[in-house]
Design a protein around this motif. Structure first.
Motif, short mmCIF file in Angstrom:
data_model
loop_
_atom_site.label_atom_id
_atom_site.label_comp_id
_atom_site.label_asym_id
_atom_site.label_seq_id
_atom_site.Cartn_x
_atom_site.Cartn_y
_atom_site.Cartn_z
N SER A 64 43.99 -65.66 -9.73
CA SER A 64 44.41 -65.63 -8.39
C SER A 64 44.30 -66.83 -7.58
O SER A 64 44.80 -66.84 -6.53
CB SER A 64 43.57 -64.58 -7.57
N ASP A 73 42.08 -75.22 -16.74
CA ASP A 73 42.35 -74.69 -18.12
C ASP A 73 43.80 -74.37 -18.11
O ASP A 73 44.51 -74.06 -17.06
CB ASP A 73 41.45 -73.35 -18.41
N HIS A 97 32.50 -66.36 -16.07
CA HIS A 97 33.05 -67.53 -16.77
C HIS A 97 33.86 -68.15 -15.86
O HIS A 97 34.22 -67.74 -14.79
CB HIS A 97 34.43 -66.96 -17.98
N CYS A 104 36.72 -71.82 -15.65
CA CYS A 104 37.92 -72.54 -16.64
C CYS A 104 38.05 -71.62 -17.57
O CYS A 104 38.03 -70.33 -17.42
CB CYS A 104 37.34 -73.85 -17.06
N LYS A 152 39.22 -63.39 -22.72
CA LYS A 152 40.32 -62.87 -21.78
C LYS A 152 41.68 -63.16 -22.15
O LYS A 152 41.87 -64.52 -22.72
CB LYS A 152 40.15 -63.67 -20.38
#
Ligand code: 6PG
Length: 259
Positions: A45, A71, A156, A158, A182
Motif C-alpha cells: 500500500s 524490495d 516483516h 522489505c 507473502k
C-alpha cells in the motif's frame, strides 16, 4: 544512537499529506548537501500513500532523484505484482505528464529477463546499486537518503520475514529469497545492514489490521519482528501512522507532525 519519531494522523489522506511534505524536505536537504536524492520504495500500500500529494509538489527537483526498490518481486515489470509498476502508476507516469520526469536511467529496476533466477536478479541489482553509490569501493554499505518501508502483520519489512536466514546477512547489500511467505515467493530485498545505514528510514503503516503489530514493535520491542531490528546507525526512524494503526500505543504518545 538513532531516534524513533512516531507521528499519527486522523486519516490515511492526512498521512499522505504529511509524508509528501517529509519526503519533499528530505529531497531538498539531500540535493543541497549532495546534489542528488537517493530513495528506496517498498511495495504494497505504500506507493499510493506516499505519492498521492508528492507527485504534485512543484518544489521538488525530480531530475536529481535516484529511485530504488527496498524490495521487488521477481515478476515482469508490467505485472500487477511489480513494485516498480506501482511506483510508475503512482508517481512516474504523473511526472511524465507534467514534463518533469525522473530520467529513466535513474530509476533502478530489476532485470526482468532474469526473474526465474532470483539470485541473478540480486547480482544484477547490486551492480545497479554500485553504479549509483560509486564510492562502493571505499564504503562498506550505501547510505540511502531515505528508505520507505511498510510492515506486514507478522512484522516483516522489505522482504525480511520472521525467523528467516536473510535476517542474519551481515555483508551483502541485496539478497534474493525463494520462499517468501507473502506471495509471490521469489523476490529480492535490501538487507538489514543496508536499511540500517540509511540517513532516514520512514515506516508507513495504516489501518486497524496493523494495530497489534505496531504495538508489538514500538511498545513491546518484539525482536521476533524484523521491523524491530531496524535501527539506523547514523540516521533516525520515522513512523507515519493513521490513528487506527496507532491505537494500541501507550508509551510512545504519537504527536501530530507539524511542518
Ligand atoms: O512488496 C512487498 O510485499 C513489500 O514491500 C512489503 O514489505 C510490504 O511493504 C508489506 O508487506 C506491507 O504491505 P501493505 O502495506 O500492503 O500491507
Amino acid at each position: 544512537m538513532s531516534l524513533t519519531k512516531v507521528y499519527s494522523f486522523e486519516t490515511n489522506d492526512k498521512v499522505s499529506q504529511a509524508l509528501g511534505e517529509f519526503i519533499a524536505q528530505a529531497s531538498s536537504e539531500s540535493i543541497a548537501r549532495n546534489g542528488r536524492f537517493t530513495i528506496a520504495f517498498s511495495g504494497g500500500s505504500l506507493p499510493a500513500t506516499a505519492c498521492k500529494y508528492l507527485r504534485n509538489n512543484q518544489n521538488i527537483d525530480f531530475s536529481k532523484w535516484y529511485v530504488f526498490f527496498a524490495d521487488e518481486r521477481c515478476v515482469k515489470l508490467d505485472s500487477h505484482d511489480s513494485n516498480f509498476r506501482l511506483v510508475r502508476e503512482e508517481l512516474l507516469d504523473y511526472l511524465v505528464q507534467q514534463n518533469r520526469s525522473i530520467p529513466a536511467d535513474q530509476v533502478m529496476v530489476i532485470n526482468d529477463d532474469l526473474i526465474h533466477e532470483p539470485a541473478k536478479v540480486a547480482d544484477d541489482y547490486l551492480v545497479k546499486m554500485q553504479s549509483v553509490f560509486a564510492e562502493a569501493n571505499k564504503i562498506r554499505f550505501p547510505e540511502f537518503d531515505l528508505i520507505l518501508l511498510g510492515i506486514g502483520p507478522d512484522g516483516h519489512t522489505c522482504s525480511l520475514f520472521p525467523k528467516h536466514p536473510l535476517l542474519e546477512v551481515k555483508n551483502d547489500w541485496v539478497a534474493s529469497i525463494d520462499d517468501s511467505p507473502k506471495e509471490p515467493p521469489q523476490r529480492i530485498t535490501l538487507t538489514l545492514p543496508v536499511v540500517n545505514h540509511a540517513r532516514r528510514v520512514a515506516f508507513v503503516v495504516t489501518g486497524a489490521g496493523k494495530k497489534s503489530t505496531v504495538k508489538a514493535i514500538l511498545d513491546e520491542k518484539n525482536t521476533h519482528m524484523p521491523a524491530s531490528l531496524v535501527a539506523p546507525i547514523k540516521g533516525d526512524s520515522y513512523w507515519f501512522l493513521d490513528d487506527a494503526a496507532a491505537k494500541g500505543l501507550t508509551e510512545n504518545t504519537p504527536t501530530e507532525f507539524k511542518l
